[in-house]
Motif scaffolding. Structure first.
Motif, mmCIF file in Angstrom:
data_model
loop_
_atom_site.group_PDB
_atom_site.id
_atom_site.type_symbol
_atom_site.label_atom_id
_atom_site.label_comp_id
_atom_site.label_asym_id
_atom_site.label_seq_id
_atom_site.Cartn_x
_atom_site.Cartn_y
_atom_site.Cartn_z
ATOM 1 N N GLY A 40 41.939 14.526 -1.060
ATOM 2 C CA GLY A 40 40.967 14.629 0.192
ATOM 3 C C GLY A 40 41.425 13.852 1.455
ATOM 4 N N PRO A 41 40.743 14.561 2.589
ATOM 5 C CA PRO A 41 41.245 14.033 3.998
ATOM 6 C C PRO A 41 40.975 12.554 4.180
ATOM 7 C CG PRO A 41 39.485 15.350 4.247
ATOM 8 C CD PRO A 41 39.688 15.479 2.623
ATOM 9 N N SER A 44 37.297 10.165 3.622
ATOM 10 C CA SER A 44 36.383 11.088 2.819
ATOM 11 C C SER A 44 35.930 10.252 1.723
ATOM 12 C CB SER A 44 37.253 12.348 2.225
ATOM 13 O OG SER A 44 38.524 11.592 1.380
ATOM 14 N N HIS A 206 46.869 11.556 -0.525
ATOM 15 C CA HIS A 206 46.382 12.618 0.212
ATOM 16 C C HIS A 206 47.175 14.049 -0.150
ATOM 17 C CE1 HIS A 206 44.331 10.766 3.614
ATOM 18 N NE2 HIS A 206 45.213 9.613 3.531
ATOM 19 N N VAL A 221 38.522 16.944 -5.671
ATOM 20 C CA VAL A 221 38.612 17.000 -3.935
ATOM 21 C C VAL A 221 37.310 16.212 -3.524
ATOM 22 C CG1 VAL A 221 38.641 18.417 -2.067
ATOM 23 C CG2 VAL A 221 39.655 19.355 -4.053
ATOM 24 N N VAL A 223 35.324 15.140 -0.005
ATOM 25 C CA VAL A 223 34.942 15.275 1.353
ATOM 26 C C VAL A 223 33.479 14.421 1.578
ATOM 27 C CG1 VAL A 223 34.474 17.299 2.936
ATOM 28 C CG2 VAL A 223 36.191 17.510 1.258
ATOM 29 N N LEU A 239 45.515 23.236 -2.837
ATOM 30 C CA LEU A 239 45.338 22.315 -1.652
ATOM 31 C C LEU A 239 46.744 22.394 -0.765
ATOM 32 C CD1 LEU A 239 43.525 19.434 -3.371
ATOM 33 C CD2 LEU A 239 42.595 21.188 -1.680
ATOM 34 N N TYR A 244 42.651 21.083 3.321
ATOM 35 C CA TYR A 244 41.536 20.750 3.180
ATOM 36 C C TYR A 244 40.399 21.287 4.137
ATOM 37 C CZ TYR A 244 43.605 17.018 0.630
ATOM 38 O OH TYR A 244 44.308 16.491 -0.162
ATOM 39 N N TYR A 247 36.987 22.885 2.888
ATOM 40 C CA TYR A 247 36.100 21.834 2.343
ATOM 41 C C TYR A 247 35.301 21.007 3.494
ATOM 42 C CZ TYR A 247 38.585 23.077 -1.883
ATOM 43 O OH TYR A 247 39.295 23.603 -3.025
ATOM 44 N N VAL A 248 36.211 20.747 4.731
ATOM 45 C CA VAL A 248 35.713 19.988 5.482
ATOM 46 C C VAL A 248 34.560 20.772 6.384
ATOM 47 C CG1 VAL A 248 36.144 18.969 7.735
ATOM 48 C CG2 VAL A 248 37.740 18.645 5.822
#
Length: 254
Positions: A40-41, A44, A206, A221, A223, A239, A244, A247-248
């Motif tokens: 995930g970013p 998150s 990441h 994942v 978020v 991914l 991402y 998803y964001v």
């Protein structure tokens, strides 16, 4: 066989403006023999999950549960969690001035097992673990993480994993700051641990590059403090190509 079960976990941290919720209802189950990758970013909640399981006092659990083989993890102290079979490899290992790697490792092993290891046998085990990570025996005489390169710090974390032999390894961005050679050595160490068969791995990252060397059974994942999607290794490939962003965007609009 063991099970680490996380149910509807909510976690907050204290900020200048008051409590801020980071985890917003996380559900996750890791069993012996499984490797789970959490991706995930930034921001998150990935590292928050790791430190909450380990018992870092900065993170306040406001709801939900974490159990290990049915026992409540959240009611245990940090050392009790370690003795129960949990291990955390930190993203930013701290320096411990005046404490040698050799003394640190022997003290940690004694604390986890309830008795100090036999010195002669232990020295052999430590040297063997160091050798597997491409480190010479003299490394054990250095102070913990003092003056270590990024790669040495991460290799040392995997040496600890090898020697402490927990039930579950939680690896918080173990790949960060590693060049390709160090990444391979660290990945090999994680794979040796997993190959014992009765071990579970929760790998936080990441990027997908470490997943070229460590194949996850499940990918999650993260978020905005929640699990946005779950799948197998193919999700990591998605991914890699798409990132991402979707998803964001979906999280922001929900």
């Amino acid at each position: 066989m063991s099970t680490l079960e996380i149910r509807d976990l909510h976690v907050s941290v204290e900020t200048e403006t008051g409590p801020k919720e980071i985890l917003r209802g996380v559900n996750l189950t890791v069993k012996s023999g499984e490797t789970h990758a959490i991706m995930g970013p930034n921001g998150s909640g990935k590292s928050t999950l790791a430190y909450s399981i380990a018992g870092h006092p900065k993170y306040q659990v406001t709801g939900g549960s974490v159990t290990l083989d049915g026992e409540d993890v959240l009611s245990k102290t940090v050392d009790e969690r370690a003795r129960a079979g949990l291990f955390l490899a930190m993203q930013y290992p701290v320096e411990v001035a005046g404490v040698s790697v050799a003394n640190f490792l022997r003290t940690a092993k004694g604390a986890v097992d309830g008795q100090a290891p036999n010195l002669r046998k232990w020295v052999k085990e430590v040297n063997g673990a160091l050798d597997q990570m491409g480190m010479d025996a003299d490394f054990a005489q250095r102070n913990v993480n003092e003056g270590f390169s990024g790669g040495e710090k991460k290799r040392h974390e995997i040496v600890q994993l090898e020697l402490l032999d927990p039930k579950f390894a939680i690896l918080d961005e173990t790949d960060s700051g590693l060049d390709i050679d160090a990444l391979k050595v660290v990945s090999d160490g994680v794979n040796r641990f997993h190959a014992k068969g009765d071990k579970g791995v929760l790998l936080i990252t990441h990027y997908t590059r470490i997943l070229r060397y460590i194949t996850p059974d499940h990918v999650h994942v993260f978020v905005d403090g929640r699990v946005a999607e779950e799948g197998g290794p193919e999700l990591a490939e998605k991914l890699e190509s798409e990132g991402y962003a979707s998803y964001v965007k979906a999280g922001a609009s929900s």
